[in-house]
Motif scaffolding. Sequence first.
Motif, mmCIF file in Angstrom:
data_model
loop_
_atom_site.group_PDB
_atom_site.id
_atom_site.type_symbol
_atom_site.label_atom_id
_atom_site.label_comp_id
_atom_site.label_asym_id
_atom_site.label_seq_id
_atom_site.Cartn_x
_atom_site.Cartn_y
_atom_site.Cartn_z
ATOM 1 N N GLY A 55 66.587 98.868 44.920
ATOM 2 C CA GLY A 55 67.108 99.639 43.794
ATOM 3 C C GLY A 55 68.545 99.304 43.450
ATOM 4 N N GLU A 56 69.262 98.717 44.411
ATOM 5 C CA GLU A 56 70.657 98.333 44.166
ATOM 6 C C GLU A 56 70.768 97.101 43.273
ATOM 7 O OE1 GLU A 56 73.603 99.267 47.660
ATOM 8 O OE2 GLU A 56 71.874 98.180 48.458
ATOM 9 N N ASP A 57 69.699 96.330 43.197
ATOM 10 C CA ASP A 57 69.732 95.080 42.432
ATOM 11 C C ASP A 57 69.962 95.372 40.952
ATOM 12 O OD1 ASP A 57 69.505 92.356 41.895
ATOM 13 O OD2 ASP A 57 67.377 92.564 41.414
ATOM 14 N N PRO A 58 71.039 94.857 40.392
ATOM 15 C CA PRO A 58 71.331 95.130 38.976
ATOM 16 C C PRO A 58 70.385 94.376 38.048
ATOM 17 C CG PRO A 58 72.924 93.579 39.864
ATOM 18 C CD PRO A 58 72.066 94.011 41.014
ATOM 19 N N GLN A 62 71.205 96.612 32.564
ATOM 20 C CA GLN A 62 71.296 97.927 33.192
ATOM 21 C C GLN A 62 72.747 98.264 33.504
ATOM 22 O OE1 GLN A 62 68.690 97.998 36.619
ATOM 23 N NE2 GLN A 62 67.038 98.863 35.397
ATOM 24 N N THR A 63 73.114 99.503 33.264
ATOM 25 C CA THR A 63 74.474 99.950 33.537
ATOM 26 C C THR A 63 74.569 100.485 34.963
ATOM 27 O OG1 THR A 63 74.084 102.234 32.836
ATOM 28 C CG2 THR A 63 74.675 100.635 31.123
ATOM 29 N N SER A 64 75.793 100.752 35.393
ATOM 30 C CA SER A 64 75.990 101.333 36.722
ATOM 31 C C SER A 64 75.338 102.707 36.814
ATOM 32 C CB SER A 64 77.486 101.433 37.036
ATOM 33 O OG SER A 64 78.169 102.145 36.015
ATOM 34 N N LEU A 65 75.282 103.423 35.701
ATOM 35 C CA LEU A 65 74.627 104.730 35.697
ATOM 36 C C LEU A 65 73.126 104.574 35.912
ATOM 37 C CD1 LEU A 65 74.775 107.788 35.336
ATOM 38 C CD2 LEU A 65 74.538 107.443 32.866
ATOM 39 N N ASP A 66 72.537 103.550 35.298
ATOM 40 C CA ASP A 66 71.107 103.291 35.494
ATOM 41 C C ASP A 66 70.808 103.018 36.964
ATOM 42 O OD1 ASP A 66 70.527 103.503 32.772
ATOM 43 O OD2 ASP A 66 70.992 101.389 32.414
ATOM 44 N N ARG A 67 71.651 102.208 37.610
ATOM 45 C CA ARG A 67 71.435 101.880 39.025
ATOM 46 C C ARG A 67 71.614 103.114 39.902
ATOM 47 N NH1 ARG A 67 74.590 97.571 37.398
ATOM 48 N NH2 ARG A 67 76.397 98.249 38.617
ATOM 49 N N PHE A 68 72.605 103.931 39.558
ATOM 50 C CA PHE A 68 72.845 105.149 40.327
ATOM 51 C C PHE A 68 71.642 106.083 40.249
ATOM 52 C CE2 PHE A 68 74.601 109.599 40.169
ATOM 53 C CZ PHE A 68 74.751 109.737 41.540
ATOM 54 N N LYS A 69 71.096 106.255 39.056
ATOM 55 C CA LYS A 69 69.938 107.132 38.889
ATOM 56 C C LYS A 69 68.751 106.627 39.701
ATOM 57 C CE LYS A 69 71.018 108.980 34.280
ATOM 58 N NZ LYS A 69 70.593 109.009 32.856
#
Length: 205
Positions: A55-58, A62-69
């Motif tokens: 899930g950490e893979d950008p 995708q934004t940092s918010l997308d990855r965080f979610k």
Amino acid sequence: MKKVSSTQYVTNSEMFGRSECIDGEALLEWKVKVKNLIVKVCGDTSEHYKEFIAGEDPGAFQTSLDRFKRVKSIFLAAKEDFEGGYLTSVKTLVQSEVFESELEQAEELLKSGYHLAAAVISGVVLETGLRELCSRENIPHAKLDKMNSDLAKEGIYNKLQQKRITALADIRNSAAHGRPDEFTNEDVRMMIRDVEQFLAIHLEG
């Protein structure tokens, strides 16, 4: 998670338009802590850990918010499985090297949202303390309620303290039987504090 979410901001660009992001350093700090917790509780070969790493893979666009979610949902799934008893036992957590002492462990678990485990561990510490106190006063070991009653009868502490210990034991029992609706996070926080104070007063030296 709230700390990370609070860093959310909006950017605008001609190429990508409006994007919602969060602070990269705050996200990184949170991910490191969560990965460490998942490894300790689930293991580095668990599906939860593998999914978190993936899930950490950008992904593209995708934004940092997308990855965080995405990684937040994986963490919450692991948390739910833990609280449902599907991952590990409280005994395993008590033995974990993550924490220097049982009460510190209880505090960390409470901060991480594991209030059931925190209450159980605090109760174990309390009962162990009562046993030690009974040994010092030549009172036979027994169940917590009996030791509590005997110690009060011998004047080791007063009736008010006896009632408080009974209340703390009730919280521990509710947690051990999976009844979180019978107490609050604040009850557990005060329980940890009261157990710590009790040990300091009656077992110091």
